[in-house]
Every structure is written in C-alpha cells, then in structure tokens.
Design a protein around this motif. Structure first.
Motif, PDB file in Angstrom:
ATOM      1  N   TYR A 183     -34.074 -15.404 -25.229  1.00  0.00           N
ATOM      2  CA  TYR A 183     -34.460 -16.773 -24.881  1.00  0.00           C
ATOM      3  C   TYR A 183     -33.770 -17.791 -25.780  1.00  0.00           C
ATOM      4  CZ  TYR A 183     -38.230 -14.706 -22.105  1.00  0.00           C
ATOM      5  OH  TYR A 183     -38.955 -13.985 -21.194  1.00  0.00           O
ATOM      6  N   GLN A 184     -33.645 -17.467 -27.052  1.00  0.00           N
ATOM      7  CA  GLN A 184     -32.985 -18.377 -27.983  1.00  0.00           C
ATOM      8  C   GLN A 184     -31.506 -18.532 -27.620  1.00  0.00           C
ATOM      9  OE1 GLN A 184     -33.610 -17.287 -32.078  1.00  0.00           O
ATOM     10  NE2 GLN A 184     -32.882 -19.245 -32.842  1.00  0.00           N
ATOM     11  N   HIS A 215     -32.181 -13.759 -37.099  1.00  0.00           N
ATOM     12  CA  HIS A 215     -31.597 -14.642 -36.093  1.00  0.00           C
ATOM     13  C   HIS A 215     -30.453 -15.463 -36.668  1.00  0.00           C
ATOM     14  CE1 HIS A 215     -34.881 -14.484 -32.777  1.00  0.00           C
ATOM     15  NE2 HIS A 215     -34.704 -13.312 -33.346  1.00  0.00           N
ATOM     16  N   ASP A 220     -31.217 -20.834 -24.621  1.00  0.00           N
ATOM     17  CA  ASP A 220     -31.435 -22.229 -24.988  1.00  0.00           C
ATOM     18  C   ASP A 220     -30.271 -22.796 -25.794  1.00  0.00           C
ATOM     19  OD1 ASP A 220     -33.202 -24.575 -25.166  1.00  0.00           O
ATOM     20  OD2 ASP A 220     -33.246 -24.093 -27.316  1.00  0.00           O
ATOM     21  N   ARG A 221     -29.755 -22.007 -26.703  1.00  0.00           N
ATOM     22  CA  ARG A 221     -28.735 -22.479 -27.644  1.00  0.00           C
ATOM     23  C   ARG A 221     -27.329 -22.512 -27.049  1.00  0.00           C
ATOM     24  NH1 ARG A 221     -25.327 -20.145 -31.527  1.00  0.00           N
ATOM     25  NH2 ARG A 221     -25.222 -21.246 -33.510  1.00  0.00           N
ATOM     26  N   PRO A 235     -37.328 -12.482 -27.388  1.00  0.00           N
ATOM     27  CA  PRO A 235     -37.303 -13.843 -27.945  1.00  0.00           C
ATOM     28  C   PRO A 235     -35.892 -14.282 -28.349  1.00  0.00           C
ATOM     29  CG  PRO A 235     -39.158 -12.639 -28.840  1.00  0.00           C
ATOM     30  CD  PRO A 235     -38.308 -11.641 -28.085  1.00  0.00           C
ATOM     31  N   LEU A 236     -35.095 -13.356 -28.851  1.00  0.00           N
ATOM     32  CA  LEU A 236     -33.704 -13.662 -29.189  1.00  0.00           C
ATOM     33  C   LEU A 236     -32.920 -14.024 -27.932  1.00  0.00           C
ATOM     34  CD1 LEU A 236     -31.366 -13.742 -31.241  1.00  0.00           C
ATOM     35  CD2 LEU A 236     -31.049 -11.294 -30.782  1.00  0.00           C
TER      36      LEU A 236
END
Length: 81
Positions: free
Chosen positions: A62-63, A33, A66-67, A59-60
C-alpha cells in the motif's frame, strides 16, 4: 518500471536463484521501510529487488502504491501463512 518481488521465509535457502535479496529479518522493524525505499530509489528502470520477509508485506505494498504509483510492479513469489 521497477520490479519489486517478495517471497516468504519458508522459500529461502542459500541456494536460492536470486542474487539481489534484501533480507528484512536482519533489519530493525522501525528501519525496514526506510531501507526498502532507499534501495528502491537507487534502482534503474528495468532493475528489480527482491524482499525476504517473515510476514505478508501488504502494508508495504500500500505504501508503494501511494508513494510511487505506476513506477513499480509487485510480484509475490510465494503467498502463504
């Protein structure tokens, strides 16, 4: 916007038409990541990178949401098991 495209291992071969591919299989899982976001941060608007992964990178995704909301587009070139 910056484009992030992902595709699965089954679809990759040396004749793949995309030149700028980040092959995560060659990177330690704990470094993936950070490597992706370093590469993403270096992109200019309108540029894209493609990620070769051996699993679904949800999951990436989602990151990224968010980021950096609104700063990327996510296009899965292949979705499968």
């Amino acid at each position: 916007r910056v484009h992030l495209r992902t595709f699965h291992l089954e679809d990759f071969d040396s004749a793949h038409p995309f030149a700028d591919v980040l092959d995560l299989r060659a990177i330690s899982p704990r470094e993936r990541h950070a490597t992706i976001f370093t590469r993403f941060d270096a992109l200019q608007p309108g540029q894209y990178m493609q990620i070769l992964n051996d699993h679904n990178p949800q999951p990436l995704h989602y990151q990224f949401e968010d980021r950096c909301p609104g700063q990327f587009e996510w296009t899965a070139l292949e979705v499968g098991p």
